[in-house]
Design an enzyme around this catalytic site. Structure first.
Site, PDB file in Angstrom:
ATOM      1  N   TYR A  33      65.527  40.881 -91.044  1.00  0.00           N
ATOM      2  CA  TYR A  33      64.915  41.979 -90.299  1.00  0.00           C
ATOM      3  C   TYR A  33      65.803  42.389 -89.137  1.00  0.00           C
ATOM      4  O   TYR A  33      66.749  41.677 -88.776  1.00  0.00           O
ATOM      5  CB  TYR A  33      63.515  41.592 -89.809  1.00  0.00           C
ATOM      6  CG  TYR A  33      63.472  40.629 -88.634  1.00  0.00           C
ATOM      7  CD1 TYR A  33      63.771  39.283 -88.786  1.00  0.00           C
ATOM      8  CD2 TYR A  33      63.145  41.082 -87.355  1.00  0.00           C
ATOM      9  CE1 TYR A  33      63.727  38.410 -87.702  1.00  0.00           C
ATOM     10  CE2 TYR A  33      63.094  40.214 -86.272  1.00  0.00           C
ATOM     11  CZ  TYR A  33      63.388  38.881 -86.453  1.00  0.00           C
ATOM     12  OH  TYR A  33      63.351  38.019 -85.375  1.00  0.00           O
ATOM     13  N   ARG A  52      74.836  43.757 -87.621  1.00  0.00           N
ATOM     14  CA  ARG A  52      74.225  42.432 -87.814  1.00  0.00           C
ATOM     15  C   ARG A  52      73.364  42.406 -89.072  1.00  0.00           C
ATOM     16  O   ARG A  52      73.330  41.406 -89.786  1.00  0.00           O
ATOM     17  CB  ARG A  52      73.417  42.021 -86.587  1.00  0.00           C
ATOM     18  CG  ARG A  52      72.940  40.570 -86.687  1.00  0.00           C
ATOM     19  CD  ARG A  52      72.236  40.123 -85.440  1.00  0.00           C
ATOM     20  NE  ARG A  52      71.056  40.933 -85.182  1.00  0.00           N
ATOM     21  CZ  ARG A  52      70.381  40.929 -84.029  1.00  0.00           C
ATOM     22  NH1 ARG A  52      70.780  40.158 -83.043  1.00  0.00           N
ATOM     23  NH2 ARG A  52      69.331  41.691 -83.870  1.00  0.00           N
ATOM     24  N   ARG A 100      57.588  34.009-109.148  1.00  0.00           N
ATOM     25  CA  ARG A 100      58.021  32.970-108.202  1.00  0.00           C
ATOM     26  C   ARG A 100      58.914  31.927-108.858  1.00  0.00           C
ATOM     27  O   ARG A 100      58.521  31.284-109.842  1.00  0.00           O
ATOM     28  CB  ARG A 100      56.802  32.282-107.580  1.00  0.00           C
ATOM     29  CG  ARG A 100      57.193  31.304-106.475  1.00  0.00           C
ATOM     30  CD  ARG A 100      55.983  30.691-105.798  1.00  0.00           C
ATOM     31  NE  ARG A 100      56.404  29.822-104.705  1.00  0.00           N
ATOM     32  CZ  ARG A 100      56.800  28.558-104.860  1.00  0.00           C
ATOM     33  NH1 ARG A 100      56.808  28.020-106.057  1.00  0.00           N
ATOM     34  NH2 ARG A 100      57.174  27.846-103.806  1.00  0.00           N
ATOM     35  N   HIS A 102      62.425  29.489-107.213  1.00  0.00           N
ATOM     36  CA  HIS A 102      63.277  29.368-106.025  1.00  0.00           C
ATOM     37  C   HIS A 102      64.627  30.070-106.185  1.00  0.00           C
ATOM     38  O   HIS A 102      65.105  30.710-105.260  1.00  0.00           O
ATOM     39  CB  HIS A 102      63.510  27.891-105.682  1.00  0.00           C
ATOM     40  CG  HIS A 102      62.284  27.214-105.144  1.00  0.00           C
ATOM     41  ND1 HIS A 102      61.177  26.958-105.904  1.00  0.00           N
ATOM     42  CD2 HIS A 102      61.985  26.751-103.904  1.00  0.00           C
ATOM     43  CE1 HIS A 102      60.252  26.366-105.163  1.00  0.00           C
ATOM     44  NE2 HIS A 102      60.719  26.236-103.935  1.00  0.00           N
ATOM     45  N   LYS A 148      69.446  36.614 -89.165  1.00  0.00           N
ATOM     46  CA  LYS A 148      68.162  37.103 -88.625  1.00  0.00           C
ATOM     47  C   LYS A 148      67.135  37.173 -89.760  1.00  0.00           C
ATOM     48  O   LYS A 148      66.816  38.254 -90.266  1.00  0.00           O
ATOM     49  CB  LYS A 148      68.357  38.459 -87.935  1.00  0.00           C
ATOM     50  CG  LYS A 148      67.196  38.807 -87.002  1.00  0.00           C
ATOM     51  CD  LYS A 148      67.577  39.934 -86.082  1.00  0.00           C
ATOM     52  CE  LYS A 148      66.434  40.423 -85.229  1.00  0.00           C
ATOM     53  NZ  LYS A 148      65.906  39.460 -84.284  1.00  0.00           N
ATOM     54  N   GLU A 181      68.620  29.080 -77.079  1.00  0.00           N
ATOM     55  CA  GLU A 181      68.198  30.464 -76.827  1.00  0.00           C
ATOM     56  C   GLU A 181      66.697  30.471 -76.607  1.00  0.00           C
ATOM     57  O   GLU A 181      66.064  29.413 -76.508  1.00  0.00           O
ATOM     58  CB  GLU A 181      68.625  31.382 -77.977  1.00  0.00           C
ATOM     59  CG  GLU A 181      68.015  31.011 -79.315  1.00  0.00           C
ATOM     60  CD  GLU A 181      68.524  31.869 -80.473  1.00  0.00           C
ATOM     61  OE1 GLU A 181      68.890  33.031 -80.258  1.00  0.00           O
ATOM     62  OE2 GLU A 181      68.523  31.352 -81.601  1.00  0.00           O
ATOM     63  N   LEU A 206      71.206  33.107 -82.522  1.00  0.00           N
ATOM     64  CA  LEU A 206      71.405  34.470 -83.015  1.00  0.00           C
ATOM     65  C   LEU A 206      72.347  35.208 -82.063  1.00  0.00           C
ATOM     66  O   LEU A 206      72.203  35.099 -80.839  1.00  0.00           O
ATOM     67  CB  LEU A 206      70.053  35.204 -83.064  1.00  0.00           C
ATOM     68  CG  LEU A 206      70.121  36.594 -83.690  1.00  0.00           C
ATOM     69  CD1 LEU A 206      70.288  36.486 -85.208  1.00  0.00           C
ATOM     70  CD2 LEU A 206      68.867  37.397 -83.378  1.00  0.00           C
TER      71      LEU A 206
END
Ligand code: PDD
Length: 287
Positions: A33, A52, A100, A102, A148, A181, A206
């Site tokens: 995101y 990014r 589903r 993995h 992220k 952070e 990040l």
């Protein structure tokens, strides 16, 4: 006014917007995101967040769902349709929808959602004038915090624990006692010598886009900033502590774990940097 979201190719009423129960973002947090702040209807640090985003996607081997130019059209269209002047934009891209399993599915198309919401800049300015408090927590996150991803459960739990103690942000501390952070921000301290310190990007953090911009802004002042590790104790003894993110911009921290930073009021450097960042963001926001 009902809000409008972009969901996989269509602009829809946000209250009606849905994604598949087999979206891998939902099942595995297999998604990335970005968050942009919006000033005067335009996206701040546009390029930095796009850079990014591309990096996060590449690290997870997820294809860009569309070229940058098309992505820009979607982002600005969501801002426009929601009539956002001051606000933020959220973009999420998952690996896509598949039964589903993995391992990566074959021939899956990335799923993309964009939303926008207004931000009350006056309330935010008042908050920055008062400063916020923070709670330190052990950094128990995974080893790829440079990506992220939406896999934010440790951040969620830590920020909730902070909230329950009346604190506005978490300061994560690694097993050696060094600050990494914030729960959703980068962290800075100013020593008694006036030098600003923030954790270096070799650490598991990040690379904040606001951080990158602030480093450039600081380079044009007489201030000195060093990207180095500092301990929680050093932060508590600092003359100023502050955080940055696209959401909080530059926000002074006035206490950590109940221990006052300096005189317990927002410091002059953090306050000046907040002003400079906002002026810069307003002047350089694009589209
Ligand atoms: N968070 N560190 C973490 C863990 C973050 O989640 C964020 C941003 C940052 C600051 O990055 P930037 O300056 O690029 O916003 C640092 C976003 C805003 C969020 O999760 O809402």
């Amino acid at each position: 006014m009902s809000r409008t979201a972009y969901v996989n190719g269509a602009y829809v009423r946000q209250s009606d917007a849905v994604v598949s129960i087999e979206d891998r973002g939902y099942q595995f947090a297999d998604a990335v995101y970005e968050v942009w702040s919006v000033f005067d209807g335009r996206l701040a640090d546009l390029e930095g967040h796009l850079n990014r985003l591309e990096r996060s996607l590449a690290e997870l081997k997820i294809a860009m769902p569309m070229p940058r130019s098309a992505l820009l059209v979607v982002l600005t269209e969501v801002v426009r349709r929601n009539r956002i002047r001051e606000g933020m934009v959220y973009l999420q891209i998952s690996r896509g929808v598949a039964p589903r399993d993995h391992v990566f599915p074959d021939n899956v198309r990335p799923a993309m959602v964009v939303t926008a919401k207004p931000v009350d800049r006056i309330a935010a300015a008042k908050k920055a004038l008062a400063g916020i408090t923070a709670k330190s927590m052990p950094d128990i996150r995974w080893g790829r915090c440079d990506i992220k991803t939406v896999g934010l459960l440790p951040n969620v739990l830590a920020k909730q624990a902070a909230r329950e103690e009346g604190a506005g942000e978490v300061i994560f501390v690694d097993s050696d006692g060094y600050v990494t952070e914030g729960g959703s921000t980068n962290v800075y301290m100013i020593g008694t010598n006036g030098v600003i310190l923030t954790r270096d990007l070799k650490a598991n953090i990040l690379a904040g886009v606001t951080r990158l911009t602030l480093l450039k802004l600081i380079a044009g002042t007489g201030l000195e900033i060093r990207e180095v590790a500092f301990t929680l104790e050093a932060a508590k003894a600092a003359s100023e502590v502050f955080i940055t993110a696209a959401t909080s911009l530059v926000m002074p921290i006035i206490a950590i774990d109940g221990h006052l930073i300096g005189d317990g009021k927002p410091g002059p450097v953090a306050s000046a940097l907040r002003d400079s960042y906002i002026i810069h963001a307003r002047n350089t926001a694009l589209v």
